[in-house]
Scaffold this active site. Structure first.
Site, PDB file in Angstrom:
ATOM      1  N   ASP A  45     -14.935 -13.443  35.331  1.00 36.24           N
ATOM      2  CA  ASP A  45     -16.057 -14.092  36.017  1.00 36.24           C
ATOM      3  C   ASP A  45     -15.970 -15.615  35.843  1.00 36.24           C
ATOM      4  O   ASP A  45     -16.788 -16.361  36.390  1.00 36.24           O
ATOM      5  CB  ASP A  45     -17.407 -13.529  35.569  1.00 36.24           C
ATOM      6  N   ASP A  84     -13.756  -8.033  35.298  1.00 40.94           N
ATOM      7  CA  ASP A  84     -14.927  -8.410  34.513  1.00 40.94           C
ATOM      8  C   ASP A  84     -16.215  -7.821  35.087  1.00 40.94           C
ATOM      9  O   ASP A  84     -16.420  -7.814  36.298  1.00 40.94           O
ATOM     10  CB  ASP A  84     -15.067  -9.942  34.565  1.00 40.94           C
ATOM     11  N   GLU A 181     -13.208 -14.578  21.815  1.00 40.25           N
ATOM     12  CA  GLU A 181     -13.186 -15.938  22.377  1.00 40.25           C
ATOM     13  C   GLU A 181     -13.822 -16.960  21.430  1.00 40.25           C
ATOM     14  O   GLU A 181     -14.955 -16.768  20.960  1.00 40.25           O
ATOM     15  CB  GLU A 181     -13.931 -15.929  23.728  1.00 40.25           C
TER      16      GLU A 181
HETATM   17  O1  KIV Z   1     -13.955 -14.712  32.669  1.00 43.26           O
HETATM   18  C1  KIV Z   1     -12.894 -14.920  32.072  1.00 43.26           C
HETATM   19  O2  KIV Z   1     -11.940 -15.485  32.604  1.00 43.26           O
HETATM   20  C2  KIV Z   1     -12.794 -14.474  30.704  1.00 43.26           C
HETATM   21  C3  KIV Z   1     -11.635 -14.962  29.890  1.00 43.26           C
HETATM   22  C4  KIV Z   1     -11.853 -16.355  29.500  1.00 43.26           C
HETATM   23  C5  KIV Z   1     -11.357 -14.099  28.730  1.00 43.26           C
HETATM   24  O3  KIV Z   1     -13.635 -13.777  30.235  1.00 43.26           O
END
Ligand code: KIV
Length: 264
Positions: A45, A84, A181
């Site tokens: 996301d 996601d 993260e």
């Molecule tokens: O949304 C995303 O790109 C992520 C990564 C930073 C792990 O969650």
């Protein structure tokens, strides 16, 4: 060509071989990354920030992720594809089931969910319904307003202990992968050693089982700013394919992330 599956990623953890991953949002980049040998692609996301130009990921919808997952799936032959679950798409287990079904139907092989132990019922419910789950702990960007900004997580003992407990509980509930993260290197190492599922780090030091970067950060072309934990690989060679190969090589040989790209 052998497709990467969750078993491939688990085997890499068990054999101490680093997992490489990037975000991808369209078929062309998915193909380019896939051809260089990346293990996993995430339709993150983060697209809300790097594609749509928002300040955070909160405006992203399930429909946005579905659209980009379909494109990435068409461009991917070998890599493992993770989609996601955006903000509020899993506020209840029932919502999570319905939204995860859309992402799996769009071509994802796993869904990623941000959050700690409040998600245990959702994670086990998804797994029982045949949806593989990647958990996401630490600086979970959907909680940016709760954290009061994009801040390192787990620096205090109590917070670190909670993250470790959450990781163990999510793995026990059936999560098969964990994204960690922006946490201190020591904590990431402890969590990685404490659970059997692969841990993919971003801003979490070099001791995790693998790394992920937002593709725009890896190419040094993000509209916003360059996070400390990222590295501009395009600068080295000026060639996109070579940049991806350099990233993969440095993750595999452990030289990325260095101290400079980690938090202590
Ligand atoms: O949304 C995303 O790109 C992520 C990564 C930073 C792990 O969650």
């Amino acid at each position: 060509m052998k497709k990467v599956t969750i078993s491939t990623l688990l085997k890499k953890k068990q054999e101490g071989e680093k997992i490489t991953s990037l975000t991808a949002y369209d078929a062309s980049f998915a193909k380019l990354f896939d051809e260089q040998g990346i293990d996993a692609l995430l339709i993150g996301d983060s697209l809300g920030m790097v594609l749509q130009g928002h300040d955070d990921t909160l405006p992203v919808t399930v429909e946005d992720i579905v659209y980009h997952t379909k494109a990435v799936r068409r461009g991917t032959q070998r890599a493992f594809v993770i989609a996601d679950m955006p903000f509020m798409s899993c506020a209840t287990p029932e919502q999570a089931y319905a939204n995860a079904a859309k992402l799996m139907a769009a071509g994802a092989s796993m869904v990623k969910i941000e959050g700690g132990d409040w998600l245990l019922e959702t994670v086990s419910g998804l797994v029982q319904r045949s949806v593989p789950v990647c958990a996401h702990l630490g600086l979970t960007p959907q909680s940016v307003h709760v954290f009061g900004g994009f801040k390192i997580q787990g620096r205090e003992n109590e917070q670190a202990q909670r993250l470790l407990n959450d990781a163990k509980k999510l793995a026990a509930a059936g999560a098969q992968l964990l994204v960690l993260e922006c946490v201190p290197t020591e904590l990431a190492k402890l969590i990685t050693e404490s659970i059997d599922i692969p841990v993919i780090g971003i801003g979490a030091g070099a001791q995790t089982d693998g790394q992920i970067l937002v593709m725009h950060d890896m190419f040094g072309i993000s509209a916003n700013y360059m996070p400390k934990f990222s590295k501009n690989y395009l600068q080295q060679s000026g060639d996109m394919r070579q940049a991806v190969r350099d990233y993969i090589e440095e993750v595999r040989n452990g030289s990325f992330p260095s101290e400079e790209h980690s938090f202590n």
